[in-house]
Write a protein that holds these residues in place. Structure first.
Motif, PDB file in Angstrom:
ATOM      1  N   ASP A 174      33.812 -43.313   5.827  1.00 53.18           N
ATOM      2  CA  ASP A 174      33.334 -41.965   5.541  1.00 53.18           C
ATOM      3  C   ASP A 174      31.831 -41.805   5.715  1.00 53.18           C
ATOM      4  N   GLY A 175      31.138 -42.875   6.110  1.00 55.80           N
ATOM      5  CA  GLY A 175      29.703 -42.794   6.353  1.00 55.80           C
ATOM      6  C   GLY A 175      28.853 -42.642   5.107  1.00 55.80           C
ATOM      7  N   ALA A 176      29.425 -42.856   3.928  1.00 52.72           N
ATOM      8  CA  ALA A 176      28.665 -42.679   2.682  1.00 52.72           C
ATOM      9  C   ALA A 176      27.502 -43.673   2.570  1.00 52.72           C
ATOM     10  N   TRP A 177      27.620 -44.807   3.282  1.00 48.90           N
ATOM     11  CA  TRP A 177      26.549 -45.798   3.265  1.00 48.90           C
ATOM     12  C   TRP A 177      25.259 -45.273   3.893  1.00 48.90           C
ATOM     13  N   HIS A 178      25.370 -44.229   4.724  1.00 50.15           N
ATOM     14  CA  HIS A 178      24.212 -43.683   5.442  1.00 50.15           C
ATOM     15  C   HIS A 178      23.096 -43.320   4.463  1.00 50.15           C
ATOM     16  N   ARG A 179      23.449 -42.602   3.412  1.00 51.91           N
ATOM     17  CA  ARG A 179      22.448 -42.188   2.420  1.00 51.91           C
ATOM     18  C   ARG A 179      21.890 -43.396   1.673  1.00 51.91           C
ATOM     19  N   ILE A 180      22.768 -44.337   1.315  1.00 49.25           N
ATOM     20  CA  ILE A 180      22.323 -45.507   0.558  1.00 49.25           C
ATOM     21  C   ILE A 180      21.280 -46.302   1.342  1.00 49.25           C
ATOM     22  N   LEU A 181      21.536 -46.522   2.626  1.00 50.39           N
ATOM     23  CA  LEU A 181      20.583 -47.275   3.438  1.00 50.39           C
ATOM     24  C   LEU A 181      19.333 -46.465   3.749  1.00 50.39           C
ATOM     25  N   SER A 182      19.485 -45.173   3.995  1.00 52.65           N
ATOM     26  CA  SER A 182      18.316 -44.324   4.257  1.00 52.65           C
ATOM     27  C   SER A 182      17.369 -44.318   3.069  1.00 52.65           C
ATOM     28  N   ASP A 183      17.944 -44.296   1.866  1.00 52.96           N
ATOM     29  CA  ASP A 183      17.118 -44.319   0.650  1.00 52.96           C
ATOM     30  C   ASP A 183      16.353 -45.631   0.510  1.00 52.96           C
ATOM     31  N   LYS A 184      16.839 -46.670   1.179  1.00 53.45           N
ATOM     32  CA  LYS A 184      16.162 -47.973   1.153  1.00 53.45           C
ATOM     33  C   LYS A 184      15.134 -48.101   2.283  1.00 53.45           C
ATOM     34  N   GLY A 185      14.926 -47.027   3.022  1.00 59.18           N
ATOM     35  CA  GLY A 185      13.953 -47.056   4.103  1.00 59.18           C
ATOM     36  C   GLY A 185      14.481 -47.582   5.421  1.00 59.18           C
ATOM     37  N   VAL A 186      15.805 -47.780   5.522  1.00 59.60           N
ATOM     38  CA  VAL A 186      16.405 -48.234   6.773  1.00 59.60           C
ATOM     39  C   VAL A 186      16.480 -47.052   7.739  1.00 59.60           C
ATOM     40  N   ILE A 187      16.058 -47.271   8.983  1.00 57.15           N
ATOM     41  CA  ILE A 187      16.115 -46.207   9.995  1.00 57.15           C
ATOM     42  C   ILE A 187      17.553 -46.077  10.484  1.00 57.15           C
ATOM     43  N   VAL A 188      18.147 -44.916  10.226  1.00 56.66           N
ATOM     44  CA  VAL A 188      19.551 -44.684  10.560  1.00 56.66           C
ATOM     45  C   VAL A 188      19.663 -43.407  11.383  1.00 56.66           C
ATOM     46  N   ALA A 189      20.211 -43.521  12.576  1.00 55.46           N
ATOM     47  CA  ALA A 189      20.438 -42.339  13.417  1.00 55.46           C
ATOM     48  C   ALA A 189      21.588 -41.519  12.849  1.00 55.46           C
ATOM     49  N   PRO A 190      21.518 -40.196  12.929  1.00 59.27           N
ATOM     50  CA  PRO A 190      22.603 -39.348  12.417  1.00 59.27           C
ATOM     51  C   PRO A 190      23.941 -39.721  13.041  1.00 59.27           C
TER      52      PRO A 190
END
Length: 408
Positions: A174-190
């Motif tokens: 479901d891509g919920a990890w996207h927010r978790i990693l983004s909050d850690k400063g990981v660069i994540v493409a949409p």
């Protein structure tokens, strides 16, 4: 005596299970966590219509199926390529065969037997499974999960994230990890739809009479943003609101990129790719007095049904008054598409953890001890076995990275 080091694998899809297998074989204590009650749900769904596990084409062509991420993925896929994947399947007691298109399938065309053999080997090797655990927080050597209404925290010397993209969310990705990693400063493409259908505008007549009809023996031509003209033969389905099907999926990256830039993507459809324009002109010159246009089209070049409807839909009648003009029209039906179908309906997703966010062995640069694998990395590929191969290969690569990190 040195204490056995532990690794937590989060995500029980092909990438996660491959990482778990390699890590267990390397002597680590391995625990696999997944949000769903059972493993590999999307993998099993992919096998419903025939489990296409990889592709047999030469590696130099194979690696180019990953578009602009080919160079990045080369280190992973060359380390566990299609031949290695087939041998791994054979070692599970499952034979494979190569289809007429070059695609590779298990002998029985099914995913379930392969998965049963694999899970049995993993459990016998000591891998522990923790199902119905949905990750809600992450630290370099710990992760917190929601499990049966409670928060549970697991600890390990290293973590492999293999949580998939965002397509088919009901199966777990479901891509919920996207927010978790983004909050850690990981660069994540949409995360975006890949291998998906597209919306287009059809007339009411075509919608009511031809929606759901297959469009076979034709070719797409599309000019990419880089100015490259891409032509491929295949088939698709004309839906009420656009196009679906294998040939559309093969062009989905190009179509999506164009729509993201300009709001539309313009395909040219060749209804008769087996014939040159000159050959069609010769056939179309064989007219008969008082014959209707529809009968003439069907008799001379075999055009009827949905293909005939697309001709009427896309070109003014004044364009096909001569054999030369009609031949040009049949070889170049313009189709405008304006939006990709929702990611929840897509076969796979694009976007994810960017190349610059990980090192050569897929460890997050700003979260040492945390590795990423599979579809949550920022790459995409067409259907045909390429998706699964990269998932297996990046899981293999991440496991190699963990081993190097924990046992330098």
């Amino acid at each position: 005596m040195q204490q056995q080091k532990s690794v937590m694998v989060i995500g029980a899809g092909p990438a996660g299970l491959m990482a778990a297998e390699r890590l267990c074989a390397a002597g680590f204590k391995v625990d696999v966590y997944d949000a769903k009650p059972s493993a590999c749900r999307k993998f099993l769904l992919a096998g419903v219509g025939g489990m296409n596990i990889t592709h047999s084409e030469p590696y130099v062509d194979f690696i180019q199926r990953y578009y602009d991420k080919a160079q990045w993925l080369d280190a992973s896929i060359s380390g566990f390529d299609a031949d290695a994947l087939c041998q791994w399947i054979h070692d599970l007691g499952i034979e494979t065969f190569i289809g007429t298109s070059g695609r590779v399938f298990p002998s029985d065309m099914k995913a379930a037997p392969l998965l049963r053999h694999w899970l049995k080997r993993l459990r016998e090797g000591g891998v522990q499974f923790h199902m119905r655990h949905k990750m809600t927080a992450l630290q370099p050597k710990s992760a917190t999960f929601e499990h049966d209404g409670d928060n549970v925290t697991g600890f390990a010397d290293a973590i492999v994230l293999a949580m998939g993209g965002a397509s088919w969310p009901k199966l777990g990705s479901d891509g919920a990890w996207h927010r978790i990693l983004s909050d850690k400063g990981v660069i994540v493409a949409p995360l975006e739809s890949a291998n998906c259908g597209f919306y287009g505008d059809w007339s009411e007549h075509l919608q009511n009479k031809f929606a759901g009809n297959p469009l076979k023996d034709m070719a797409f031509t599309f000019t990419t943003l880089e100015g490259q003209s891409v032509t491929r033969k295949g088939e698709c389905i004309v839906t009420k609101d656009g196009l679906e099907g294998s040939l559309v999926y093969a062009f989905s990256k190009y179509l999506r990129d164009a729509i993201n830039v300009s709001g539309e993507a313009n395909l040219l459809v060749d209804l008769l790719p087996a014939f040159s324009e000159e050959q069609l002109i010769m056939k179309l010159q064989k007219t008969k007095p008082k014959e209707s246009f529809s009968k003439y089209l069907k008799r001379t070049v075999g055009i009827s049904g949905i293909k005939s409807a697309l001709l009427y839909e896309s070109h003014a009648k004044t364009s096909w008054q001569t054999p030369e003009g009609l031949a040009r029209c049949l070889k170049a039906i313009p189709v405008r598409l304006y939006k990709a179908k929702p990611i929840s309906e897509a076969i796979s997703s694009a976007g994810g953890v960017c190349e610059d966010s990980v090192d050569d062995y897929l460890m997050l640069k700003n979260m040492p001890s945390v590795f990423c694998a599979g579809e949550m990395l920022d790459w995409e590929a067409p259907t045909g076995g390429y998706l699964l191969t990269a998932c297996f290969a990046t899981g293999y690569r991440a496991a190699e990275g963990v081993s190097r990190y924990l046992m330098p």
